[in-house]
Design an enzyme around this catalytic site. Structure first.
Site, short mmCIF file in Angstrom:
data_model
loop_
_atom_site.label_atom_id
_atom_site.label_comp_id
_atom_site.label_asym_id
_atom_site.label_seq_id
_atom_site.Cartn_x
_atom_site.Cartn_y
_atom_site.Cartn_z
N GLN A 1 -3.50 -8.66 7.73
CA GLN A 1 -4.24 -7.48 7.24
C GLN A 1 -4.54 -7.66 5.77
O GLN A 1 -5.22 -6.85 5.17
CB GLN A 1 -3.37 -6.23 7.41
CG GLN A 1 -3.00 -5.93 8.84
CD GLN A 1 -1.94 -4.83 8.90
OE1 GLN A 1 -2.27 -3.65 8.90
NE2 GLN A 1 -0.69 -5.20 8.95
N ILE B 1 -5.82 -9.17 2.10
CA ILE B 1 -7.15 -9.55 1.61
C ILE B 1 -7.03 -10.49 0.41
O ILE B 1 -8.01 -10.77 -0.26
CB ILE B 1 -7.93 -8.28 1.20
CG1 ILE B 1 -7.13 -7.47 0.16
CG2 ILE B 1 -8.24 -7.41 2.41
CD1 ILE B 1 -7.93 -6.37 -0.51
N PHE C 1 0.82 -1.22 0.00
CA PHE C 1 0.00 0.00 0.00
C PHE C 1 0.85 1.27 0.00
O PHE C 1 0.56 2.23 -0.70
CB PHE C 1 -0.90 -0.02 1.25
CG PHE C 1 -2.11 0.84 1.13
CD1 PHE C 1 -3.11 0.56 0.24
CD2 PHE C 1 -2.23 1.97 1.93
CE1 PHE C 1 -4.23 1.36 0.12
CE2 PHE C 1 -3.35 2.78 1.83
CZ PHE C 1 -4.35 2.48 0.93
N ILE D 1 11.54 -10.36 3.02
CA ILE D 1 10.91 -11.51 3.67
C ILE D 1 11.34 -12.81 2.99
O ILE D 1 11.65 -13.80 3.65
CB ILE D 1 9.36 -11.37 3.63
CG1 ILE D 1 8.95 -10.16 4.47
CG2 ILE D 1 8.67 -12.63 4.10
CD1 ILE D 1 7.49 -9.76 4.32
N HIS E 1 -9.00 -7.53 7.75
CA HIS E 1 -9.58 -6.60 6.77
C HIS E 1 -10.40 -7.33 5.71
O HIS E 1 -10.63 -6.79 4.63
CB HIS E 1 -8.47 -5.76 6.13
CG HIS E 1 -7.77 -4.88 7.11
ND1 HIS E 1 -6.53 -4.34 6.89
CD2 HIS E 1 -8.15 -4.44 8.35
CE1 HIS E 1 -6.17 -3.61 7.95
NE2 HIS E 1 -7.13 -3.67 8.85
#
Ligand code: NAD
Length: 251
Positions: A105, A107, A39, A242, A125
Protein backbone atom coordinates in the site's frame (compact mmCIF):
# COMPACT_ATOMS: atom_id res chain seq x y z
CA UNK A 1 13.66 -10.50 23.10
CA UNK A 2 10.96 -12.46 24.94
CA UNK A 3 10.75 -16.25 24.68
CA UNK A 4 7.28 -15.92 23.21
CA UNK A 5 8.53 -13.64 20.39
CA UNK A 6 11.43 -16.03 19.68
CA UNK A 7 8.96 -18.87 19.44
CA UNK A 8 6.67 -16.88 17.09
CA UNK A 9 9.64 -16.08 14.83
CA UNK A 10 10.58 -19.77 14.75
CA UNK A 11 6.98 -20.62 13.80
CA UNK A 12 7.05 -17.96 11.07
CA UNK A 13 10.29 -19.42 9.71
CA UNK A 14 8.74 -22.92 9.61
CA UNK A 15 5.60 -21.63 7.93
CA UNK A 16 7.65 -19.88 5.23
CA UNK A 17 9.85 -22.92 4.69
CA UNK A 18 6.80 -25.12 4.40
CA UNK A 19 5.02 -22.83 1.92
CA UNK A 20 5.02 -23.15 -1.85
CA UNK A 21 4.05 -19.58 -2.72
CA UNK A 22 4.21 -16.74 -0.20
CA UNK A 23 2.43 -13.47 -0.93
CA UNK A 24 3.97 -10.46 0.84
CA UNK A 25 1.73 -7.55 1.84
CA UNK A 26 3.03 -4.35 3.42
CA UNK A 27 1.66 -1.07 4.74
CA UNK A 28 2.96 2.18 6.12
CA UNK A 29 4.27 0.39 9.26
CA UNK A 30 7.17 -1.15 7.34
CA UNK A 31 8.53 2.34 6.61
CA UNK A 32 8.33 3.83 10.12
CA UNK A 33 11.75 2.35 10.92
CA UNK A 34 12.98 4.07 7.74
CA UNK A 35 11.91 7.36 9.33
CA UNK A 36 8.57 7.88 7.52
CA UNK A 37 5.62 8.05 9.93
CA UNK A 38 2.63 5.82 9.24
CA UNK A 39 -0.86 7.10 8.68
CA UNK A 40 -2.77 6.16 11.82
CA UNK A 41 -0.29 6.11 14.71
CA UNK A 42 -0.56 9.09 17.13
CA UNK A 43 0.86 12.40 15.91
CA UNK A 44 0.75 11.41 12.24
CA UNK A 45 1.74 14.33 9.99
CA UNK A 46 -0.49 12.87 7.25
CA UNK A 47 -3.57 13.63 9.37
CA UNK A 48 -2.68 17.31 9.84
CA UNK A 49 -4.22 18.50 6.59
CA UNK A 50 -7.56 17.61 5.10
CA UNK A 51 -6.84 15.32 2.13
CA UNK A 52 -7.42 16.80 -1.32
CA UNK A 53 -9.83 14.53 -3.16
CA UNK A 54 -9.17 13.49 -6.73
CA UNK A 55 -12.24 15.41 -7.89
CA UNK A 56 -11.07 18.64 -6.26
CA UNK A 57 -7.55 18.15 -7.68
CA UNK A 58 -9.06 17.89 -11.17
CA UNK A 59 -11.41 20.84 -10.78
CA UNK A 60 -9.39 23.42 -8.92
CA UNK A 61 -5.96 24.80 -9.94
CA UNK A 62 -5.49 26.18 -6.40
CA UNK A 63 -6.05 22.69 -4.93
CA UNK A 64 -3.36 21.42 -7.32
CA UNK A 65 -0.94 24.11 -6.09
CA UNK A 66 -1.66 23.17 -2.47
CA UNK A 67 -1.23 19.47 -3.23
CA UNK A 68 2.17 20.02 -4.87
CA UNK A 69 3.32 22.37 -2.10
CA UNK A 70 2.41 19.78 0.55
CA UNK A 71 4.06 17.03 -1.44
CA UNK A 72 7.39 18.85 -1.76
CA UNK A 73 7.32 19.82 1.95
CA UNK A 74 6.82 16.17 2.96
CA UNK A 75 9.46 14.97 0.49
CA UNK A 76 12.00 17.38 2.02
CA UNK A 77 11.10 16.22 5.51
CA UNK A 78 11.79 12.56 4.67
CA UNK A 79 14.52 12.95 2.09
CA UNK A 80 17.03 11.13 4.33
CA UNK A 81 14.82 8.05 4.74
CA UNK A 82 16.18 4.71 3.51
CA UNK A 83 14.84 1.12 3.34
CA UNK A 84 14.51 -0.62 6.72
CA UNK A 85 15.35 -4.12 7.98
CA UNK A 86 11.76 -5.01 7.04
CA UNK A 87 12.23 -3.98 3.40
CA UNK A 88 15.50 -5.89 3.27
CA UNK A 89 13.78 -8.90 4.84
CA UNK A 90 11.07 -8.88 2.17
CA UNK A 91 13.72 -8.49 -0.55
CA UNK A 92 15.49 -11.58 0.78
CA UNK A 93 12.23 -13.55 0.81
CA UNK A 94 11.72 -12.61 -2.84
CA UNK A 95 15.34 -13.54 -3.61
CA UNK A 96 14.77 -16.95 -1.95
CA UNK A 97 12.28 -17.74 -4.72
CA UNK A 98 9.31 -18.33 -2.40
CA UNK A 99 7.74 -14.88 -2.69
CA UNK A 100 6.94 -13.90 -6.31
CA UNK A 101 6.11 -10.31 -5.39
CA UNK A 102 5.24 -7.93 -2.57
CA UNK A 103 1.83 -6.27 -2.64
CA UNK A 104 2.24 -2.88 -1.01
CA UNK A 105 0.00 0.00 0.00
CA UNK A 106 3.09 2.17 0.31
CA UNK A 107 4.01 4.89 -2.10
CA UNK A 108 7.63 5.47 -1.06
CA UNK A 109 9.34 3.11 -3.52
CA UNK A 110 11.44 1.50 -0.76
CA UNK A 111 10.76 -2.07 -1.85
CA UNK A 112 12.39 -1.21 -5.18
CA UNK A 113 15.20 0.63 -3.37
CA UNK A 114 15.88 -2.46 -1.29
CA UNK A 115 16.59 -4.41 -4.47
CA UNK A 116 13.27 -5.60 -5.89
CA UNK A 117 12.55 -5.21 -9.60
CA UNK A 118 9.49 -3.19 -10.67
CA UNK A 119 7.65 -6.41 -11.55
CA UNK A 120 8.29 -7.81 -8.05
CA UNK A 121 6.40 -4.94 -6.39
CA UNK A 122 2.64 -4.52 -6.77
CA UNK A 123 1.76 -0.96 -5.82
CA UNK A 124 -1.92 -0.66 -4.93
CA UNK A 125 -1.79 3.05 -4.13
CA UNK A 126 0.73 4.14 -6.73
CA UNK A 127 4.16 5.67 -6.27
CA UNK A 128 5.04 9.10 -4.93
CA UNK A 129 8.56 9.21 -6.32
CA UNK A 130 7.46 10.47 -9.73
CA UNK A 131 4.54 12.23 -11.44
CA UNK A 132 2.13 11.07 -14.10
CA UNK A 133 -0.01 12.85 -16.68
CA UNK A 134 -3.69 12.28 -15.92
CA UNK A 135 -4.49 12.37 -19.67
CA UNK A 136 -1.81 10.33 -21.45
CA UNK A 137 -0.20 8.58 -18.46
CA UNK A 138 3.27 9.89 -19.39
CA UNK A 139 5.84 9.79 -16.61
CA UNK A 140 7.51 13.02 -15.44
CA UNK A 141 10.28 13.31 -12.88
CA UNK A 142 9.61 15.27 -9.69
CA UNK A 143 12.74 17.38 -10.10
CA UNK A 144 11.32 18.76 -13.34
CA UNK A 145 7.88 19.42 -11.82
CA UNK A 146 9.46 21.13 -8.83
CA UNK A 147 11.80 23.26 -10.93
CA UNK A 148 8.82 24.60 -12.85
CA UNK A 149 6.61 24.93 -9.74
CA UNK A 150 9.18 26.97 -7.83
CA UNK A 151 9.70 29.37 -10.72
CA UNK A 152 6.10 29.79 -11.84
CA UNK A 153 4.11 29.01 -8.67
CA UNK A 154 2.24 26.50 -10.81
CA UNK A 155 2.98 22.91 -11.76
CA UNK A 156 3.91 22.37 -15.41
CA UNK A 157 1.62 20.75 -17.96
CA UNK A 158 2.45 17.37 -19.48
CA UNK A 159 5.33 17.77 -21.93
CA UNK A 160 3.65 15.39 -24.36
CA UNK A 161 -0.06 16.24 -24.38
CA UNK A 162 -0.52 19.30 -22.14
CA UNK A 163 -2.54 17.31 -19.57
CA UNK A 164 -2.58 17.79 -15.79
CA UNK A 165 0.35 16.29 -13.88
CA UNK A 166 -0.18 14.60 -10.53
CA UNK A 167 2.04 12.65 -8.19
CA UNK A 168 1.66 9.02 -9.36
CA UNK A 169 -0.25 8.06 -6.22
CA UNK A 170 -3.90 7.16 -5.79
CA UNK A 171 -5.85 9.93 -4.05
CA UNK A 172 -9.12 9.68 -2.15
CA UNK A 173 -11.86 9.29 -4.74
CA UNK A 174 -9.49 8.11 -7.50
CA UNK A 175 -10.06 4.71 -9.11
CA UNK A 176 -7.77 1.89 -8.01
CA UNK A 177 -5.14 1.04 -10.65
CA UNK A 178 -6.38 -1.89 -12.74
CA UNK A 179 -3.21 -3.81 -13.45
CA UNK A 180 -1.83 -3.84 -9.87
CA UNK A 181 -5.27 -4.86 -8.58
CA UNK A 182 -5.39 -7.71 -11.08
CA UNK A 183 -1.86 -8.86 -10.23
CA UNK A 184 -2.55 -8.67 -6.50
CA UNK A 185 -5.68 -10.76 -7.01
CA UNK A 186 -3.77 -13.39 -9.00
CA UNK A 187 -0.97 -13.66 -6.42
CA UNK A 188 -3.46 -13.79 -3.54
CA UNK A 189 -5.41 -16.59 -5.23
CA UNK A 190 -2.22 -18.58 -5.92
CA UNK A 191 -0.47 -18.30 -2.56
CA UNK A 192 -0.59 -20.80 0.28
CA UNK A 193 0.86 -18.31 2.77
CA UNK A 194 -0.02 -14.61 2.99
CA UNK A 195 2.33 -12.49 5.10
CA UNK A 196 1.16 -9.04 6.26
CA UNK A 197 3.63 -6.57 7.81
CA UNK A 198 2.87 -3.08 9.08
CA UNK A 199 -0.72 -2.49 8.11
CA UNK A 200 -3.73 -1.58 10.24
CA UNK A 201 -5.81 -3.51 7.65
CA UNK A 202 -8.57 -0.93 7.67
CA UNK A 203 -7.99 0.64 4.24
CA UNK A 204 -10.14 -0.97 1.56
CA UNK A 205 -10.01 -2.48 -1.01
CA UNK A 206 -6.36 -3.26 -0.09
CA UNK A 207 -7.33 -4.95 3.19
CA UNK A 208 -9.61 -7.35 1.32
CA UNK A 209 -6.58 -9.27 -0.05
CA UNK A 210 -5.51 -10.93 3.24
CA UNK A 211 -9.13 -11.80 4.00
CA UNK A 212 -9.54 -13.33 0.56
CA UNK A 213 -6.28 -15.32 0.90
CA UNK A 214 -7.55 -16.85 4.14
CA UNK A 215 -10.98 -17.68 2.68
CA UNK A 216 -9.21 -19.29 -0.26
CA UNK A 217 -7.33 -21.70 2.01
CA UNK A 218 -3.97 -19.92 2.48
CA UNK A 219 -2.44 -19.52 5.89
CA UNK A 220 -2.39 -15.94 7.15
CA UNK A 221 0.37 -14.31 9.21
CA UNK A 222 -0.01 -10.77 10.57
CA UNK A 223 3.05 -8.94 11.87
CA UNK A 224 1.97 -5.58 13.27
CA UNK A 225 2.65 -3.51 16.38
CA UNK A 226 -1.06 -3.23 17.16
CA UNK A 227 -4.07 -5.51 16.78
CA UNK A 228 -5.90 -5.50 13.44
CA UNK A 229 -9.48 -6.48 12.58
CA UNK A 230 -8.15 -9.66 10.92
CA UNK A 231 -6.13 -10.97 13.89
CA UNK A 232 -8.92 -13.38 14.83
CA UNK A 233 -8.78 -15.03 11.43
CA UNK A 234 -4.97 -15.30 11.26
CA UNK A 235 -2.97 -18.50 11.81
CA UNK A 236 -0.15 -16.53 13.43
CA UNK A 237 -0.23 -13.00 14.85
CA UNK A 238 2.98 -11.30 15.95
CA UNK A 239 2.54 -8.02 17.79
CA UNK A 240 6.10 -6.70 17.57
CA UNK A 241 8.39 -4.30 15.76
CA UNK A 242 9.01 -5.35 12.18
CA UNK A 243 12.74 -4.56 12.43
CA UNK A 244 13.18 -6.72 15.50
CA UNK A 245 11.46 -9.69 13.85
CA UNK A 246 13.24 -9.38 10.52
CA UNK A 247 16.70 -8.77 12.03
CA UNK A 248 16.32 -12.05 13.92
CA UNK A 249 14.71 -13.74 10.97
CA UNK A 250 17.43 -12.80 8.49
CA UNK A 251 20.13 -13.77 10.99
P1 NAD B 1 -1.65 2.55 8.79
O1 NAD B 1 -0.94 3.79 9.21
O2 NAD B 1 -3.12 2.54 8.82
O3 NAD B 1 -1.18 1.34 9.71
C1 NAD B 1 0.18 1.11 9.97
C2 NAD B 1 0.26 0.01 11.01
O4 NAD B 1 1.63 -0.31 11.18
C3 NAD B 1 -0.27 0.46 12.38
O5 NAD B 1 -1.24 -0.48 12.84
C4 NAD B 1 0.97 0.48 13.29
O6 NAD B 1 0.70 -0.01 14.57
C5 NAD B 1 1.90 -0.46 12.56
N1 NAD B 1 3.32 -0.15 12.73
C6 NAD B 1 3.93 1.06 12.61
N2 NAD B 1 5.26 0.93 12.75
C7 NAD B 1 5.49 -0.39 12.99
C8 NAD B 1 6.66 -1.15 13.22
N3 NAD B 1 7.87 -0.59 13.24
N4 NAD B 1 6.54 -2.48 13.42
C9 NAD B 1 5.31 -3.07 13.43
N5 NAD B 1 4.17 -2.40 13.19
C10 NAD B 1 4.25 -1.08 12.96
O7 NAD B 1 -1.06 2.13 7.38
P2 NAD B 1 -1.71 1.30 6.18
O8 NAD B 1 -2.49 0.16 6.72
O9 NAD B 1 -0.61 1.04 5.23
O10 NAD B 1 -2.73 2.32 5.50
C11 NAD B 1 -2.42 3.69 5.40
C12 NAD B 1 -2.41 4.31 4.03
O11 NAD B 1 -1.48 5.41 4.07
C13 NAD B 1 -1.93 3.43 2.91
O12 NAD B 1 -2.81 3.63 1.89
C14 NAD B 1 -0.57 3.99 2.50
O13 NAD B 1 -0.50 4.11 1.10
C15 NAD B 1 -0.52 5.39 3.03
N6 NAD B 1 0.80 5.78 3.60
C16 NAD B 1 1.95 5.36 3.02
C17 NAD B 1 3.18 5.71 3.57
C18 NAD B 1 4.44 5.23 2.89
O14 NAD B 1 4.43 4.98 1.68
N7 NAD B 1 5.53 5.07 3.62
C19 NAD B 1 3.24 6.46 4.73
C20 NAD B 1 2.02 6.88 5.32
C21 NAD B 1 0.81 6.54 4.73
Amino acid sequence: MTESLKSSIATLRDMIQGARIVAGFTGAGISTESGIPDFRSPGSPWMRNKPISFELFLQDPEARRVAWRRKFTMDDLYSGARPSAGHIGFASLVASGRMPAVITQNIDGFHQESGLREDQVIELHGNGTYAKCLSCGGRHELAYVRYHFERNSDPPECMVCGGILKSATISFGQAMPEEPMRRAQTLTAACDLFLVAGSSLVVFPAAAFPAFAKENGARLVILNREPTPLDQAADLVIHAEIGEVFSEFIA
